[in-house]
Design a protein around this motif. Structure first.
Motif, PDB file in Angstrom:
ATOM      1  N   LEU A 184       0.847  -1.193   0.000  1.00 13.77           N
ATOM      2  CA  LEU A 184       0.000   0.000   0.000  1.00 13.77           C
ATOM      3  C   LEU A 184       0.885   1.247   0.000  1.00 13.77           C
ATOM      4  CD1 LEU A 184      -2.600  -1.111   2.707  1.00 13.77           C
ATOM      5  CD2 LEU A 184      -2.930  -1.130   0.225  1.00 13.77           C
ATOM      6  N   THR A 185       0.442   2.276  -0.679  1.00 15.08           N
ATOM      7  CA  THR A 185       1.222   3.501  -0.786  1.00 15.08           C
ATOM      8  C   THR A 185       0.485   4.653  -0.127  1.00 15.08           C
ATOM      9  OG1 THR A 185       2.195   2.769  -2.879  1.00 15.08           O
ATOM     10  CG2 THR A 185       2.321   5.126  -2.365  1.00 15.08           C
ATOM     11  N   GLU A 196      -3.309   4.731  -1.869  1.00 21.10           N
ATOM     12  CA  GLU A 196      -3.652   4.074  -3.136  1.00 21.10           C
ATOM     13  C   GLU A 196      -4.694   4.873  -3.911  1.00 21.10           C
ATOM     14  OE1 GLU A 196      -2.234   0.873  -4.318  1.00 21.10           O
ATOM     15  OE2 GLU A 196      -0.838   1.774  -2.876  1.00 21.10           O
ATOM     16  N   ASP A 197      -4.516   6.182  -3.968  1.00 19.47           N
ATOM     17  CA  ASP A 197      -5.377   7.073  -4.746  1.00 19.47           C
ATOM     18  C   ASP A 197      -6.812   7.150  -4.239  1.00 19.47           C
ATOM     19  OD1 ASP A 197      -3.297   7.741  -6.516  1.00 19.47           O
ATOM     20  OD2 ASP A 197      -3.649   5.909  -7.683  1.00 19.47           O
TER      21      ASP A 197
END
Length: 361
Positions: free
Chosen positions: A32-33, A57-58
């Protein structure tokens, strides 16, 4: 409602209880970012768990973790909440979807979870002028919102726990006895040897008036109240039901009683008005007694032994506010609002005695 905003200097946005560097590293290990260019936002409502809006994640997600300082045993249980979100979301779409759980306190200082973000209107101690002025319904705003609160509670209690994998969530056998024992122990712990006379009276009354019969257990929220329901800002229809860290299996009448322990009537004594939890003393909300009748009609349940649960829930809220005061007294928070909770908790004990004696519903 909160909206993420661009941040030109990500390093400056570390909050107490939210180490973004360690969080980003943890999420990266799980694929996950965390978008550090989007400012995190902290939700300000409530005295319990800490809630932050992050961009991951946007998409926006909510991070929930326990408050700073000592946490009462069994409270602020993120593992329990994540389990409930995961099981209950498909059966009751009002419940947000759980996205991630971390039980490692070394990441941000406590276990935490990530869940779906659903923006909307949260009504706390009062209804804003903007919401009142924008209301175009035929009936008083409080009458409509009050009925919708009860409808959500009835929907929750209609869910089959086994069908959503939550049939082993709690220990519903002897629920009333165990719940009373738990709050008796918490009361004695938080007041030590200085137990108010009204506490002694309340505990004696509860011991002498056990419920004669038990309703079949259901999923219960255990802290069901208006500000845990996020509403559509225009129609005031419920969008989501949050704050599940104390959810369990138990008697649904206790869930109703907990809701009514926050529900102030216009003719109530001062401590109930000082509670400042729900705006039910104005705006056309049903009375507590009428709200109980609405629940009985919506759920088909008979409110036998309800006085026991009403008094027990009033004891509960008095103990909770004394726990919050002790957290302030011991330096766990510097929020000056907590300073008034000692007097408030004692006033709520007095009100509980009046409820037990039938002076108030």
């Amino acid at each position: 409602m909160l909206q993420p905003g661009r941040n030109s200097n990500p390093a400056q946005f570390n909050y107490p209880g939210l180490d973004l560097e360690r969080l980003a590293a943890h999420l990266s290990r799980h694929g996950l970012t965390l978008d550090r260019s989007i400012d995190p936002k902290r939700f300000s409502a409530g005295y319990g768990n800490m809630n932050f809006l992050l961009q991951i994640e946007d998409k926006p997600l909510v991070l929930r973790r326990p408050p700073l300082g000592p946490v009462p045993r069994g409270a602020n249980d993120m593992a329990r909440e994540y389990r409930i979100l995961s099981g209950l979301h498909p059966a009751l779409p009002l419940v947000p979807k759980g996205e991630h759980f971390c039980d490692d306190p070394s990441v941000i200082g406590a276990p935490f979870l990530l869940m779906e973000y659903r923006p909307g209107l949260v009504i706390g101690s009062d209804i804003s002028a903007e919401t009142l002025n924008g209301w175009g319904g035929q009936e008083p705003i409080g009458l409509v919102v009050g009925a919708r609160i009860i409808d959500v509670l009835s929907q929750l209690h209609a869910v089959d726990p086994d069908a959503c994998g939550l049939g082993t969530l709690g220990r519903p056998a002897d629920f009333a006895t165990r719940t009373l024992d738990g709050w008796r122990k918490r009361a004695h712990l938080v007041w030590d040897s200085t137990a108010p006379d009204d506490l002694v009276v309340l505990l004696s009354w509860l011991s002498n008036h056990p419920p004669e019969a038990a309703n079949p257990p259901t999923l219960i929220h255990n802290d069901f109240k208006l500000d845990n329901i996020i509403l559509d800002p225009e129609t005031l229809t419920p969008r989501t039901l949050i704050d599940w860290d104390m959810g369990t299996l138990g008697n649904p009448l206790y869930d109703l009683a907990v809701l009514l322990s926050y529900w102030t009537d216009a003719a109530d004594p001062e401590p109930m008005h000082q509670l400042r939890q729900m705006p039910t003393a104005r705006h056309g909300f049903p009375s507590r007694e009428d709200a109980a009748r609405l629940y009985a009609q919506a759920s088909g349940r008979i409110l036998n032994d309800f006085a026991f649960y009403r008094v027990l829930a009033t004891l509960r809220i008095a103990v909770v506010f004394q726990q919050l005061y002790r957290r302030f007294e011991q330096g766990g928070t510097d929020d000056a609002e907590f300073a008034r909770f000692d007097e408030l908790s004692r006033g709520l004990l007095r009100f509980g005695v009046q409820v037990a004696r039938g002076q108030y519903y």
